[in-house]
Motif scaffolding. Structure first.
Motif, PDB file in Angstrom:
ATOM      1  N   ILE A  21      78.366  68.176  -1.555  1.00 17.05           N
ATOM      2  CA  ILE A  21      78.532  66.729  -1.678  1.00 17.05           C
ATOM      3  C   ILE A  21      77.857  66.307  -2.981  1.00 17.05           C
ATOM      4  O   ILE A  21      76.671  66.004  -3.017  1.00 17.05           O
ATOM      5  CB  ILE A  21      77.953  65.988  -0.458  1.00 17.05           C
ATOM      6  N   LEU A  22      78.636  66.336  -4.054  1.00 17.36           N
ATOM      7  CA  LEU A  22      78.069  66.140  -5.381  1.00 17.36           C
ATOM      8  C   LEU A  22      78.777  65.035  -6.162  1.00 17.36           C
ATOM      9  O   LEU A  22      78.718  64.990  -7.377  1.00 17.36           O
ATOM     10  CB  LEU A  22      78.134  67.459  -6.164  1.00 17.36           C
ATOM     11  N   GLU A  23      79.436  64.127  -5.460  1.00 17.32           N
ATOM     12  CA  GLU A  23      80.054  63.000  -6.120  1.00 17.32           C
ATOM     13  C   GLU A  23      78.990  61.950  -6.426  1.00 17.32           C
ATOM     14  O   GLU A  23      77.808  62.204  -6.314  1.00 17.32           O
ATOM     15  CB  GLU A  23      81.157  62.398  -5.229  1.00 17.32           C
ATOM     16  N   PHE A  24      79.428  60.765  -6.765  1.00 15.88           N
ATOM     17  CA  PHE A  24      78.528  59.676  -7.122  1.00 15.88           C
ATOM     18  C   PHE A  24      77.426  59.476  -6.085  1.00 15.88           C
ATOM     19  O   PHE A  24      76.281  59.201  -6.431  1.00 15.88           O
ATOM     20  CB  PHE A  24      79.315  58.374  -7.308  1.00 15.88           C
ATOM     21  N   PHE A  25      77.754  59.631  -4.818  1.00 13.70           N
ATOM     22  CA  PHE A  25      76.779  59.434  -3.735  1.00 13.70           C
ATOM     23  C   PHE A  25      75.526  60.288  -3.930  1.00 13.70           C
ATOM     24  O   PHE A  25      74.430  59.886  -3.557  1.00 13.70           O
ATOM     25  CB  PHE A  25      77.433  59.750  -2.387  1.00 13.70           C
TER      26      PHE A  25
END
Length: 73
Positions: A21-25
């Motif tokens: 989980i390496l998106e903007f979040f």
């Protein structure tokens, strides 16, 4: 509560990186870790250590985001 907010931040960053989980979040937990006293050097060591278990491609993506968080904020 046995873990400090700092320790919880480290666990969260590591778990998210390992899950990919390496998106903007992902910037939010990185910023929380910084706010709870994790230094740039410590985060680099944490991500390096986790890379051996979660994979280097995920770690490189996490490193890029961590560099921005520790440089800009």
């Amino acid at each position: 509560e046995q873990l400090s907010a700092r320790d919880r931040s480290i666990v969260t960053v590591t778990a998210l990186m390992a899950s990919g989980i390496l998106e903007f979040f992902f910037e939010i937990p990185l910023q929380n870790a910084k706010n709870h006293g994790v230094t740039a050097e410590e985060m680099a060591e944490i991500l390096t250590h986790a890379a051996f278990y979660a994979g280097w491609p995920k770690a490189w993506a996490a490193f890029r985001m961590a560099k921005e968080v520790w440089r800009c904020r």
